[in-house]
Design a protein around this motif. Sequence first.
Motif, mmCIF file in Angstrom:
data_model
loop_
_atom_site.group_PDB
_atom_site.id
_atom_site.type_symbol
_atom_site.label_atom_id
_atom_site.label_comp_id
_atom_site.label_asym_id
_atom_site.label_seq_id
_atom_site.Cartn_x
_atom_site.Cartn_y
_atom_site.Cartn_z
ATOM 1 N N VAL A 1 0.843 -1.197 0.000
ATOM 2 C CA VAL A 1 0.000 0.000 0.000
ATOM 3 C C VAL A 1 0.876 1.244 0.000
ATOM 4 O O VAL A 1 1.828 1.353 0.783
ATOM 5 C CB VAL A 1 -0.938 0.004 1.219
ATOM 6 C CG1 VAL A 1 -1.731 1.309 1.281
ATOM 7 C CG2 VAL A 1 -1.882 -1.193 1.150
ATOM 8 N N LEU A 2 0.532 2.166 -0.886
ATOM 9 C CA LEU A 2 1.287 3.414 -0.996
ATOM 10 C C LEU A 2 0.692 4.494 -0.097
ATOM 11 O O LEU A 2 1.402 5.194 0.617
ATOM 12 C CB LEU A 2 1.294 3.880 -2.452
ATOM 13 C CG LEU A 2 2.402 4.830 -2.876
ATOM 14 C CD1 LEU A 2 3.758 4.177 -2.711
ATOM 15 C CD2 LEU A 2 2.202 5.259 -4.326
ATOM 16 N N SER A 3 -0.614 4.634 -0.142
ATOM 17 C CA SER A 3 -1.288 5.622 0.700
ATOM 18 C C SER A 3 -2.760 5.250 0.829
ATOM 19 O O SER A 3 -3.288 4.473 0.027
ATOM 20 C CB SER A 3 -1.155 7.033 0.109
ATOM 21 O OG SER A 3 -1.881 7.130 -1.106
ATOM 22 N N ILE A 4 -3.400 5.836 1.820
ATOM 23 C CA ILE A 4 -4.822 5.605 2.073
ATOM 24 C C ILE A 4 -5.502 6.957 2.212
ATOM 25 O O ILE A 4 -5.026 7.828 2.945
ATOM 26 C CB ILE A 4 -5.036 4.766 3.348
ATOM 27 C CG1 ILE A 4 -4.372 3.390 3.191
ATOM 28 C CG2 ILE A 4 -6.522 4.601 3.644
ATOM 29 C CD1 ILE A 4 -4.394 2.557 4.454
ATOM 30 N N MET A 5 -6.605 7.130 1.500
ATOM 31 C CA MET A 5 -7.316 8.408 1.530
ATOM 32 C C MET A 5 -8.763 8.184 1.947
ATOM 33 O O MET A 5 -9.428 7.263 1.465
ATOM 34 C CB MET A 5 -7.284 9.065 0.147
ATOM 35 C CG MET A 5 -7.991 10.411 0.096
ATOM 36 S SD MET A 5 -7.973 11.159 -1.556
ATOM 37 C CE MET A 5 -9.138 10.104 -2.424
ATOM 38 N N ALA A 6 -9.235 9.032 2.854
ATOM 39 C CA ALA A 6 -10.629 8.982 3.298
ATOM 40 C C ALA A 6 -11.306 10.297 2.943
ATOM 41 O O ALA A 6 -10.725 11.373 3.100
ATOM 42 C CB ALA A 6 -10.704 8.735 4.791
ATOM 43 N N VAL A 7 -12.537 10.205 2.466
ATOM 44 C CA VAL A 7 -13.308 11.393 2.112
ATOM 45 C C VAL A 7 -14.667 11.280 2.795
ATOM 46 O O VAL A 7 -15.505 10.457 2.425
ATOM 47 C CB VAL A 7 -13.498 11.513 0.583
ATOM 48 C CG1 VAL A 7 -14.272 12.782 0.256
ATOM 49 C CG2 VAL A 7 -12.157 11.511 -0.123
ATOM 50 N N ASP A 8 -14.872 12.110 3.808
ATOM 51 C CA ASP A 8 -16.136 12.067 4.543
ATOM 52 C C ASP A 8 -16.241 13.332 5.385
ATOM 53 O O ASP A 8 -15.351 14.200 5.342
ATOM 54 C CB ASP A 8 -16.191 10.819 5.436
ATOM 55 C CG ASP A 8 -17.623 10.328 5.633
ATOM 56 O OD1 ASP A 8 -18.507 11.181 5.851
ATOM 57 O OD2 ASP A 8 -17.849 9.102 5.554
ATOM 58 N N LEU A 9 -17.308 13.425 6.163
ATOM 59 C CA LEU A 9 -17.455 14.547 7.078
ATOM 60 C C LEU A 9 -16.332 14.516 8.110
ATOM 61 O O LEU A 9 -15.883 13.442 8.532
ATOM 62 C CB LEU A 9 -18.808 14.486 7.781
ATOM 63 C CG LEU A 9 -20.047 14.646 6.879
ATOM 64 C CD1 LEU A 9 -21.317 14.440 7.694
ATOM 65 C CD2 LEU A 9 -20.052 16.014 6.214
ATOM 66 N N LEU A 10 -15.880 15.692 8.515
ATOM 67 C CA LEU A 10 -14.748 15.778 9.428
ATOM 68 C C LEU A 10 -15.042 15.073 10.750
ATOM 69 O O LEU A 10 -14.178 14.393 11.312
ATOM 70 C CB LEU A 10 -14.398 17.249 9.679
ATOM 71 C CG LEU A 10 -13.136 17.514 10.504
ATOM 72 C CD1 LEU A 10 -11.916 16.896 9.833
ATOM 73 C CD2 LEU A 10 -12.925 19.014 10.689
#
Length: 320
Positions: free
Chosen positions: A307-316
Amino acid sequence: MRILKTFIAVYLCFLIYLLRGEQGSPFYSAIAAILCMQPYVSNSFKVAMNRTLGTFIGGAMGLVLLIFERQFIPVNMPALQYLIVSLSVIPLIYFTVSIKKPTASYITCVVFLSITVTHGADVNPLIFTIDRIMDTLIGIFVSLGVNAFRLPRRKNQKTLFVTNLDGSLLNSQGEISSYSRIKLNTMTKQGALITIATTRSVETLLPLLDGVEMNVPIIIMNGAAQYDLKKRTYLACKKMKANTARQIIDVFEKRDLNCFTHTIINDVLHVYYTRLINPVEEKIYHSKKRLPEQSYVCGVVPNDQSVLSIMAVDLLDTIR
């Protein structure tokens, strides 16, 4: 700087006209100098060669038409003369395009018209044509010389200059301005070591850097990888430890949340996700799923992939 160089080139054309004993016409030299001034020296040389070719083509065609007019067209029929001159522009443009020199079309027509329209009835056609060609060539090579001239100065070719994109290099429209693009390319060609460090991945970065030359790899995804713009390939990658990546992914799975997990397989960025749970994730997916620089995969990351990176997109609040 280009404006200043254009002024210098035009003024030099007038000075050369005076040094030649006021022979020829400085107007055509100045026009050629303006047309040939380019942002980069390499472009100026290429344009100068195309303009030179166009000058000879236009000059030869103009000479042929002058001789034809004097032999077959009555002097008291200017409408017919102008019709023939206008029609001759068609094969001139077609010829320059057919030999794959479309940028020479403009100067070809300028030289041709300067010969066929402004000539005097009592002037020798050959001498007049040579004068117009000389006038144009003077402007072309003066422009090339002015653009190539550099004052001697010390250049720092050992320090690496790193810049960000968002909030620094990008303007208010989210683009690299033409001025910044030209300055970056000029400094790079002069040996400056310049790179970009950004949180962006390749698929969003490449459109922004279109036309920008980098002589060192760029740093992407917040330092997770280096990317070679010239070779379009990933270089050094800072991969996450397998157990660390697994622990982070487990946190999302236990809370029934999605995350985008980035890996590199066969030099292509693969983005794994389980499901899209909010509008922002859907927007990201649909805007990038067809880009050639990456591939979206609905599923779990294979155990043999780092795994190179992990990104999350959601409410803070949810992410916290």
